[in-house]
Motif scaffolding. Structure first.
Motif, PDB file in Angstrom:
ATOM      1  N   ALA A  11       0.843  -1.210   0.000  1.00  0.00           N
ATOM      2  CA  ALA A  11       0.000   0.000   0.000  1.00  0.00           C
ATOM      3  C   ALA A  11       0.874   1.255   0.000  1.00  0.00           C
ATOM      4  CB  ALA A  11      -0.904  -0.009   1.233  1.00  0.00           C
ATOM      5  N   HIS A  57      -6.950   2.172   8.587  1.00  0.00           N
ATOM      6  CA  HIS A  57      -7.607   0.963   9.090  1.00  0.00           C
ATOM      7  C   HIS A  57      -6.546  -0.025   9.536  1.00  0.00           C
ATOM      8  CE1 HIS A  57      -6.837   0.084   4.861  1.00  0.00           C
ATOM      9  NE2 HIS A  57      -7.090  -1.193   5.049  1.00  0.00           N
ATOM     10  N   ASP A  61      -1.110  -4.328   5.570  1.00  0.00           N
ATOM     11  CA  ASP A  61      -0.391  -3.530   4.570  1.00  0.00           C
ATOM     12  C   ASP A  61      -0.399  -2.033   4.926  1.00  0.00           C
ATOM     13  OD1 ASP A  61      -3.156  -3.929   4.007  1.00  0.00           O
ATOM     14  OD2 ASP A  61      -2.902  -3.268   1.926  1.00  0.00           O
ATOM     15  N   HIS A  62      -1.193  -1.667   5.948  1.00  0.00           N
ATOM     16  CA  HIS A  62      -1.249  -0.269   6.410  1.00  0.00           C
ATOM     17  C   HIS A  62      -0.716  -0.122   7.829  1.00  0.00           C
ATOM     18  CE1 HIS A  62      -3.926   0.884   3.001  1.00  0.00           C
ATOM     19  NE2 HIS A  62      -4.092  -0.434   3.022  1.00  0.00           N
ATOM     20  N   ASP A 166      -8.528   2.510   2.082  1.00  0.00           N
ATOM     21  CA  ASP A 166      -8.990   1.501   1.127  1.00  0.00           C
ATOM     22  C   ASP A 166     -10.486   1.599   0.869  1.00  0.00           C
ATOM     23  OD1 ASP A 166      -6.400   0.665   1.138  1.00  0.00           O
ATOM     24  OD2 ASP A 166      -6.796  -1.391   1.789  1.00  0.00           O
ATOM     25  N   HIS A 205      -4.207   2.470  -2.284  1.00  0.00           N
ATOM     26  CA  HIS A 205      -3.668   1.691  -3.390  1.00  0.00           C
ATOM     27  C   HIS A 205      -3.898   2.430  -4.699  1.00  0.00           C
ATOM     28  CE1 HIS A 205      -3.087  -1.827  -0.788  1.00  0.00           C
ATOM     29  NE2 HIS A 205      -4.227  -1.458  -0.226  1.00  0.00           N
TER      30      HIS A 205
HETATM   31 ZN   LIG Z   1      -4.721  -1.935   1.708  1.00  0.00          ZN
END
Ligand SMILES: [Zn+2]
Ligand SMILES: [Zn+2]
Length: 223
Positions: A11, A57, A61-62, A166, A205
């Motif tokens: 991300a 969130h 990946d974040h 996202d 993304h």
């Molecule tokens: Zn993501």
């Protein structure tokens, strides 16, 4: 306000510079904290200049480098309470997919987990709908946009820049998230983002997009 975007594994991480402070929006996959600090250094900031690590969130990946980045900067981690369950355990929690094929891909990821597990944490600051972040040096407020996850938030700046996490993607074109906990809420949240009349949206993304692109995608869905 200046925005610098880095790709942190899967991300985007956004570094936001304002007159009174620097905020990092999303912390990337595990093992990305040093890279983020190096980029801060290239921009002329010491790690201690970071006032807040804000997570849109709780997905890995974040949130994967949130704890490591907190160690390096001393900045608190902020997230919505409804996603605390996602960062409290190492299990990879991928919601149902938008289509059968996407759901099958999510099931494979869930079964194998991620190569590097999440470093678990409890946030220091709870984000809530409408919360202003002037105490952290930025002219922005939190907009709760559940759907992708129950605790997904956007960050709306006074200059019309909206960080959407996202809630909306822009890989090839503007789209709904690939995986979502609650499709109906995700659709409502997309309309809520549009109702902000953003000048530019920055997604977790893909590339930034403007109100025309947003209108073209959600225009027919929203009242
Ligand atoms: Zn993501
Ligand atoms: Zn996500």
């Amino acid at each position: 306000m200046n925005v610098h975007t880095l790709f942190t594994g899967i991300a985007n991480t956004h570094i936001v510079e304002e007159a009174r402070g620097v905020v990092v929006i999303d912390a990337g996959m595990p093992r990305q904290a040093r890279r983020i600090v190096n980029r801060l250094g290239a921009l002329g900031h010491s790690p201690a200049d970071v006032r807040l690590i804000l997570l849109t969130h709780g997905h890995i990946d974040h949130a994967g480098s949130a704890v490591a980045l907190k160690r390096l900067t001393g900045a608190p981690i902020a997230m919505h309470r409804a996603d605390a369950r996602l960062t409290a355990t190492r299990d990879l929690k991928i919601p149902p997919g938008r289509s059968g094929a996407i759901d099958a891909a999510g099931a494979v990821l869930r079964a194998f987990g991620w190569i590097v597990p999440l470093e678990t944490f409890t946030p220091d600051v709870w984000l809530d709908d409408g919360m202003a972040l002037r105490d952290f040096g930025i002219a922005a407020r939190v907009v709760h946009t559940p759907g992708h996850t129950a605790g997904s938030v956007c960050l709306a700046f006074e200059d019309g820049t909206v960080f959407v996490g996202d809630a909306l993607l822009n890989a090839l074109r503007v789209s709904f998230p690939l995986w979502w906990e609650d499709p109906a809420s995700a659709r409502e949240s997309a309309c809520r983002i549009r109702s902000l009349r953003p000048r530019v949206c920055l997604s977790g993304h893909g590339r930034p997009f403007d109100l025309n692109a947003l209108d073209a995608f959600v225009g027919d869905h929203c009242g």
